[in-house]
Design a protein around this motif. Structure first.
Motif, short mmCIF file in Angstrom:
data_model
loop_
_atom_site.label_atom_id
_atom_site.label_comp_id
_atom_site.label_asym_id
_atom_site.label_seq_id
_atom_site.Cartn_x
_atom_site.Cartn_y
_atom_site.Cartn_z
N GLY A 1 0.81 -1.20 0.00
CA GLY A 1 0.00 0.00 0.00
C GLY A 1 0.84 1.25 0.00
O GLY A 1 0.38 2.32 0.39
N ARG A 2 2.07 1.13 -0.46
CA ARG A 2 3.00 2.26 -0.38
C ARG A 2 2.58 3.46 -1.23
O ARG A 2 3.06 4.57 -1.01
CB ARG A 2 4.42 1.81 -0.74
N THR A 3 1.69 3.25 -2.20
CA THR A 3 1.17 4.38 -2.99
C THR A 3 -0.22 4.81 -2.54
O THR A 3 -0.88 5.57 -3.24
CB THR A 3 1.12 4.01 -4.49
N THR A 4 -0.68 4.28 -1.41
CA THR A 4 -2.00 4.49 -0.80
C THR A 4 -3.09 3.64 -1.44
O THR A 4 -4.22 3.63 -0.96
CB THR A 4 -2.46 5.97 -0.80
N VAL A 5 -2.78 2.91 -2.49
CA VAL A 5 -3.71 1.97 -3.10
C VAL A 5 -3.04 0.60 -3.11
O VAL A 5 -1.92 0.45 -3.60
CB VAL A 5 -4.07 2.37 -4.55
N ALA A 6 -3.73 -0.41 -2.56
CA ALA A 6 -3.16 -1.76 -2.54
C ALA A 6 -2.90 -2.24 -3.97
O ALA A 6 -3.83 -2.35 -4.77
CB ALA A 6 -4.11 -2.72 -1.83
N SER A 7 -1.64 -2.51 -4.27
CA SER A 7 -1.23 -2.85 -5.63
C SER A 7 -0.24 -3.99 -5.61
O SER A 7 0.47 -4.20 -4.62
CB SER A 7 -0.58 -1.62 -6.30
N LEU B 1 -10.44 6.34 -5.67
CA LEU B 1 -11.33 5.22 -5.40
C LEU B 1 -12.65 5.65 -4.79
O LEU B 1 -13.54 4.83 -4.60
CB LEU B 1 -10.64 4.21 -4.49
N PHE B 2 -12.77 6.94 -4.47
CA PHE B 2 -14.03 7.42 -3.93
C PHE B 2 -15.13 7.27 -4.99
O PHE B 2 -14.97 7.68 -6.13
CB PHE B 2 -13.92 8.89 -3.52
N GLY B 3 -16.25 6.69 -4.59
CA GLY B 3 -17.34 6.49 -5.53
C GLY B 3 -17.24 5.19 -6.30
O GLY B 3 -18.05 4.92 -7.17
N GLY B 4 -16.22 4.38 -5.99
CA GLY B 4 -16.07 3.09 -6.66
C GLY B 4 -14.75 3.00 -7.40
O GLY B 4 -14.12 4.03 -7.69
N PRO B 5 -14.30 1.79 -7.70
CA PRO B 5 -13.02 1.60 -8.38
C PRO B 5 -13.01 2.25 -9.76
O PRO B 5 -13.97 2.11 -10.52
CB PRO B 5 -12.91 0.07 -8.49
N PRO B 6 -11.95 2.96 -10.12
CA PRO B 6 -11.87 3.58 -11.45
C PRO B 6 -11.54 2.54 -12.51
O PRO B 6 -11.14 1.41 -12.20
CB PRO B 6 -10.72 4.58 -11.28
N LYS B 7 -11.66 2.92 -13.76
CA LYS B 7 -11.32 2.04 -14.87
C LYS B 7 -9.85 1.64 -14.77
O LYS B 7 -8.99 2.47 -14.52
CB LYS B 7 -11.58 2.74 -16.20
N GLY B 8 -9.60 0.36 -14.96
CA GLY B 8 -8.24 -0.13 -14.90
C GLY B 8 -7.78 -0.58 -13.53
O GLY B 8 -6.67 -1.10 -13.38
N PHE B 9 -8.63 -0.40 -12.51
CA PHE B 9 -8.26 -0.82 -11.16
C PHE B 9 -8.20 -2.34 -11.08
O PHE B 9 -9.10 -3.04 -11.54
CB PHE B 9 -9.26 -0.29 -10.14
N VAL B 10 -7.13 -2.87 -10.51
CA VAL B 10 -6.96 -4.31 -10.31
C VAL B 10 -7.07 -4.60 -8.83
O VAL B 10 -6.26 -4.09 -8.04
CB VAL B 10 -5.60 -4.79 -10.85
N PRO B 11 -8.05 -5.38 -8.39
CA PRO B 11 -8.22 -5.63 -6.96
C PRO B 11 -7.09 -6.50 -6.41
O PRO B 11 -6.54 -7.34 -7.12
CB PRO B 11 -9.56 -6.37 -6.89
N PRO B 12 -6.74 -6.29 -5.14
CA PRO B 12 -5.72 -7.14 -4.52
C PRO B 12 -6.33 -8.49 -4.13
O PRO B 12 -7.56 -8.63 -4.10
CB PRO B 12 -5.32 -6.34 -3.28
N PRO B 13 -5.52 -9.46 -3.81
CA PRO B 13 -6.04 -10.76 -3.36
C PRO B 13 -6.55 -10.68 -1.93
O PRO B 13 -6.11 -9.83 -1.15
CB PRO B 13 -4.80 -11.67 -3.45
N VAL B 14 -7.48 -11.56 -1.58
CA VAL B 14 -7.97 -11.59 -0.21
C VAL B 14 -6.97 -12.25 0.72
O VAL B 14 -6.97 -12.01 1.92
CB VAL B 14 -9.34 -12.29 -0.11
#
Length: 287
Positions: A204-210, A234-247
């Motif tokens: 999360g070093r860029t503030t978004v889990a990547s 990410l406010f309002g939902g994931p933007p286009k191109g967002f890749v979710p992290p694993p659980v």
């Protein structure tokens, strides 16, 4: 940090019906088969209140975590239920008890042995002959063994002034620990490629889990996914191109030397090319 990376997430096995419309049909069959074999075995071995809540790994070496009973009230941030461990053979459906004591966070098969992580962060290796020895301390979880079964990657807990940060490390069967990624904040959820050279992890070093990628030699990590994004996007939902992290790291598997398949939550699996960073949902077809 403990809640984000150590709290046991109830596997999609518990909510398969709700997510069935989003699951790959092959995954749904695996989930259904696992439930059919593990649930009655757990009730027989541990009593009617016991429940299995997590699977660790894939195939013949798959392990399952069992709680004595499901808590009546929601757990606090640092309250993680301790587990007994059973082994589930995905091919035959056979279930056997590995350890009846409810004292573990995680467990993974490492070759012919079993790595057991207790509630104090002590990682022990139980050998096939029954002997057990301490491998490492200060281990946070996310155990993922090498294909050869000669080591595993894991999330490590930092001490002192960085107690709320984690790093990613490689632990060999002699107990030697090598830190591979230690950026600001949390580095976690590692997986190691079948050839034992490439390590993928989440930061999360860029503030978004990547996803990031490095090597077992400890090369400088390279960001693979969500490049250019920050948490405000990410406010309002994931933007286009967002890749979710694993659980978790427990439902990751390599389908080739370059492609990692992982559980993104909600019953959905994704595939990630660790060379190019290309990622997409894997929602249909045979596995």
């Amino acid at each position: 940090m403990r809640k984000q990376f150590l709290t046991l997430t109830v596997l999609m096995l518990a909510t398969a019906s709700a997510a069935a419309d989003r699951m790959n049909p092959a995954d749904l069959r695996r989930v259904t088969k696992a439930r059919e074999h593990i649930i009655p075995a757990v009730a027989k071995e541990f009593g009617p209140r016991a429940r299995f809540v997590h699977l660790f790994g894939q195939g013949k070496g798959m392990l399952a975590g069992v709680v004595a009973e499901v808590p009546a009230e929601p757990l606090g941030t640092d309250d993680v239920p301790l587990l007994a461990i059973v082994q589930y053979d995905e091919d035959t459906g056979a279930v056997r008890v590995v350890d009846r004591e409810f004292k573990y966070r995680e467990a993974r098969t490492v070759g012919r042995d079993v790595a057991l992580l207790d509630g104090e962060g002590n990682l022990r290796l139980r050998e096939a002959n029954g002997r057990e020895r301490l491998l490492a301390q200060g281990v946070g979880g996310d155990l993922f063994p090498t294909a050869k079964g000669d080591a595993l990657v894991a999330t490590l807990i930092m001490d002192g002034q960085h107690a709320h940060e984690t790093s990613v490390g490689l632990i060999d069967l002699k107990g030697r620990v090598k830190v591979l990624a230690d950026g600001p904040g949390v580095d976690a959820t590692p997986s190691i490629s079948p050839d034992g050279r490439t390590v993928v992890f989440v930061s999360g070093r860029t503030t978004v889990a990547s996803f990031y990628v490095t090597t077992v030699d400890g090369g400088a990590p390279r960001q693979l996914t969500n490049v250019g994004l920050d948490s405000t996007m990410l406010f309002g939902g994931p933007p286009k191109g967002f890749v979710p992290p694993p659980v978790s790291s427990h439902h990751m598997e390599w389908v080739s030397e370059d492609v990692l398949r992982y559980n993104a939550g909600g019953g959905e699996f994704w595939k990630l090319n660790v060379r190019t960073g290309e990622a997409a949902p894997d929602l249909g077809g045979e596995k």
